[in-house]
Design a protein around this motif. Structure first.
Motif, PDB file in Angstrom:
ATOM      1  N   LEU A  26       0.836  -1.208   0.000  1.00 49.33           N
ATOM      2  CA  LEU A  26       0.000   0.000   0.000  1.00 49.33           C
ATOM      3  C   LEU A  26       0.865   1.250   0.000  1.00 49.33           C
ATOM      4  CD1 LEU A  26      -2.944   0.980   0.138  1.00 49.33           C
ATOM      5  CD2 LEU A  26      -2.673   1.074   2.632  1.00 49.33           C
ATOM      6  N   GLY A  27       0.610   2.133  -0.946  1.00 51.42           N
ATOM      7  CA  GLY A  27       1.323   3.393  -0.999  1.00 51.42           C
ATOM      8  C   GLY A  27       2.745   3.299  -1.520  1.00 51.42           C
ATOM      9  N   GLN A  28       3.083   2.184  -2.123  1.00 49.99           N
ATOM     10  CA  GLN A  28       4.439   2.000  -2.637  1.00 49.99           C
ATOM     11  C   GLN A  28       4.410   1.556  -4.098  1.00 49.99           C
ATOM     12  OE1 GLN A  28       6.989  -0.386  -0.132  1.00 49.99           O
ATOM     13  NE2 GLN A  28       5.944   0.287   1.724  1.00 49.99           N
ATOM     14  N   GLY A  29       5.575   1.624  -4.724  1.00 49.55           N
ATOM     15  CA  GLY A  29       5.689   1.140  -6.090  1.00 49.55           C
ATOM     16  C   GLY A  29       5.840  -0.370  -6.128  1.00 49.55           C
ATOM     17  N   PRO A  30       5.558  -0.971  -7.258  1.00 40.67           N
ATOM     18  CA  PRO A  30       5.712  -2.425  -7.378  1.00 40.67           C
ATOM     19  C   PRO A  30       7.166  -2.849  -7.236  1.00 40.67           C
ATOM     20  CG  PRO A  30       4.373  -1.531  -9.171  1.00 40.67           C
ATOM     21  CD  PRO A  30       5.000  -0.375  -8.467  1.00 40.67           C
ATOM     22  N   GLU A  31       7.352  -4.049  -6.677  1.00 37.68           N
ATOM     23  CA  GLU A  31       8.681  -4.632  -6.544  1.00 37.68           C
ATOM     24  C   GLU A  31       8.659  -6.003  -7.191  1.00 37.68           C
ATOM     25  OE1 GLU A  31       8.948  -2.758  -2.047  1.00 37.68           O
ATOM     26  OE2 GLU A  31       9.763  -4.748  -2.422  1.00 37.68           O
ATOM     27  N   LEU A  32       9.660  -6.266  -8.006  1.00 38.11           N
ATOM     28  CA  LEU A  32       9.695  -7.527  -8.737  1.00 38.11           C
ATOM     29  C   LEU A  32       9.924  -8.710  -7.797  1.00 38.11           C
ATOM     30  CD1 LEU A  32       9.723  -8.815 -11.620  1.00 38.11           C
ATOM     31  CD2 LEU A  32      12.223  -8.725 -11.443  1.00 38.11           C
ATOM     32  N   LEU A  33       9.108  -9.737  -7.956  1.00 36.76           N
ATOM     33  CA  LEU A  33       9.292 -10.981  -7.215  1.00 36.76           C
ATOM     34  C   LEU A  33      10.028 -12.016  -8.056  1.00 36.76           C
ATOM     35  CD1 LEU A  33       5.802 -11.415  -5.502  1.00 36.76           C
ATOM     36  CD2 LEU A  33       7.977 -10.915  -4.368  1.00 36.76           C
ATOM     37  N   GLN A  57      10.871   9.649  -6.201  1.00 37.72           N
ATOM     38  CA  GLN A  57       9.806  10.558  -6.606  1.00 37.72           C
ATOM     39  C   GLN A  57       9.546  11.517  -5.449  1.00 37.72           C
ATOM     40  OE1 GLN A  57       7.355   7.016  -8.698  1.00 37.72           O
ATOM     41  NE2 GLN A  57       6.381   9.017  -8.901  1.00 37.72           N
ATOM     42  N   LEU A  58       9.801  12.787  -5.691  1.00 36.90           N
ATOM     43  CA  LEU A  58       9.613  13.798  -4.656  1.00 36.90           C
ATOM     44  C   LEU A  58       8.150  14.177  -4.569  1.00 36.90           C
ATOM     45  CD1 LEU A  58      12.731  16.004  -5.344  1.00 36.90           C
ATOM     46  CD2 LEU A  58      12.403  14.325  -3.537  1.00 36.90           C
ATOM     47  N   GLY A  59       7.593  14.038  -3.381  1.00 38.48           N
ATOM     48  CA  GLY A  59       6.182  14.362  -3.202  1.00 38.48           C
ATOM     49  C   GLY A  59       5.315  13.151  -3.405  1.00 38.48           C
ATOM     50  N   MET A  76      13.985  -5.642 -16.403  1.00 37.14           N
ATOM     51  CA  MET A  76      13.416  -5.494 -15.064  1.00 37.14           C
ATOM     52  C   MET A  76      13.316  -4.024 -14.704  1.00 37.14           C
ATOM     53  SD  MET A  76      15.096  -8.582 -12.910  1.00 37.14           S
ATOM     54  CE  MET A  76      16.774  -8.105 -13.298  1.00 37.14           C
ATOM     55  N   LEU A  77      12.213  -3.664 -14.119  1.00 32.48           N
ATOM     56  CA  LEU A  77      11.956  -2.277 -13.760  1.00 32.48           C
ATOM     57  C   LEU A  77      12.092  -2.078 -12.262  1.00 32.48           C
ATOM     58  CD1 LEU A  77       8.792  -1.564 -15.953  1.00 32.48           C
ATOM     59  CD2 LEU A  77      11.155  -0.932 -16.421  1.00 32.48           C
ATOM     60  N   THR A  78      12.722  -0.961 -11.896  1.00 34.45           N
ATOM     61  CA  THR A  78      12.756  -0.512 -10.510  1.00 34.45           C
ATOM     62  C   THR A  78      11.874   0.730 -10.428  1.00 34.45           C
ATOM     63  OG1 THR A  78      14.986  -1.347 -10.158  1.00 34.45           O
ATOM     64  CG2 THR A  78      14.184   0.333  -8.627  1.00 34.45           C
ATOM     65  N   PHE A  79      10.860   0.666  -9.586  1.00 37.88           N
ATOM     66  CA  PHE A  79       9.877   1.740  -9.484  1.00 37.88           C
ATOM     67  C   PHE A  79      10.186   2.678  -8.331  1.00 37.88           C
ATOM     68  CE2 PHE A  79       6.515   0.614 -12.462  1.00 37.88           C
ATOM     69  CZ  PHE A  79       6.781  -0.712 -12.740  1.00 37.88           C
ATOM     70  N   GLY A  80       9.770   3.924  -8.511  1.00 36.18           N
ATOM     71  CA  GLY A  80       9.753   4.848  -7.409  1.00 36.18           C
ATOM     72  C   GLY A  80       8.538   4.578  -6.524  1.00 36.18           C
TER      73      GLY A  80
END
Lengths: 114, 113
Positions: A39-46, B6-8, B100-104
């Protein structure tokens, strides 16, 4: 063209119970990804699959999580036993291959562990 | 290793106002960068991507982003916000291997009437 399909959309279970999520990628997409989104976070690869081979599962908690992609098409992600901290959205994505390709995401499965 | 900041976590704008969502990345190699949008109870949808061609990238729904190497930034903008733009926006950087993607952490955009 159908998108990435995931089921179920929502799942509520009690802790210590097993749970499984299913993903059907876009037809012809060789690469499949499972992501965890808290919740409230970006996806993380499993885990990432190239056809039926898991080529990166370094972030998969192997003591309780497992995944398979039989025949290189559909995939199943399993948790056994589930813990309270596993409550999250589990996203499946697919891409044509592992090049610089757009990843197409499914709607996710929202898991609640009570 | 790549990372994205990501700021904010929340940005609020009035309808018709400029939208600016900030993204800074860390990468040891020339990056591929992406912006995704996520509407409630839906998966992520690609808005636009930078793959080392033009530094100003135009995407869907009137959004665009500019890659600035000197600032390690890839901020997302839209000249005039619409109510339908209210959603969560994620910036991501692609690793060298395996797409592979790393997300903010995401920025929730709220649009006031």
């Amino acid at each position: 063209e159908a998108g990435v399909v995931q089921s179920p959309r929502y799942k509520i279970i009690e802790k210590k119970q097993p749970v499984a999520f299913w993903c059907n990628p876009i037809s012809g997409h060789n690469t499949l990804y499972w992501y965890l989104q808290n919740l409230g976070q970006g996806p993380e690869l499993l885990i990432r699959y190239e056809n039926e081979e898991a080529v990166d599962d370094s972030q998969l908690p192997k003591d309780r999580f497992s995944a398979e992609r039989l025949k290189g098409v559909d995939s199943t992600l399993k948790i056994q036993p589930a813990e309270l901290g596993d409550s999250a959205v589990y996203l499946c994505a697919s891409s044509l291959d592992a090049g610089v390709r757009e990843q197409f995401f499914g709607p996710g499965t929202r898991l609640t562990v009570l | 290793a790549q990372s994205v900041t990501q700021l904010g976590s929340h940005v609020s704008v009035s309808e018709g106002a400029l939208v600016l969502l900030r993204c800074n990345y860390s990468s040891s190699v020339p990056p591929y960068l992406f912006w995704y949008v996520q509407y409630p109870n839906q998966g992520l949808q690609l808005l636009l991507k930078y793959t080392s061609a033009a530094t100003l990238v135009k995407g869907i729904n009137g959004f665009e982003a500019e890659f600035k190497k000197s600032e390690t930034s890839f901020h997302l903008t839209k000249p005039s916000a619409h109510m339908s733009d209210a959603a969560e926006y994620f910036c991501a950087v692609r690793s060298n291997a395996g797409n592979m993607l790393t997300f903010g952490g995401g920025t929730r955009l709220m649009v006031k009437p």
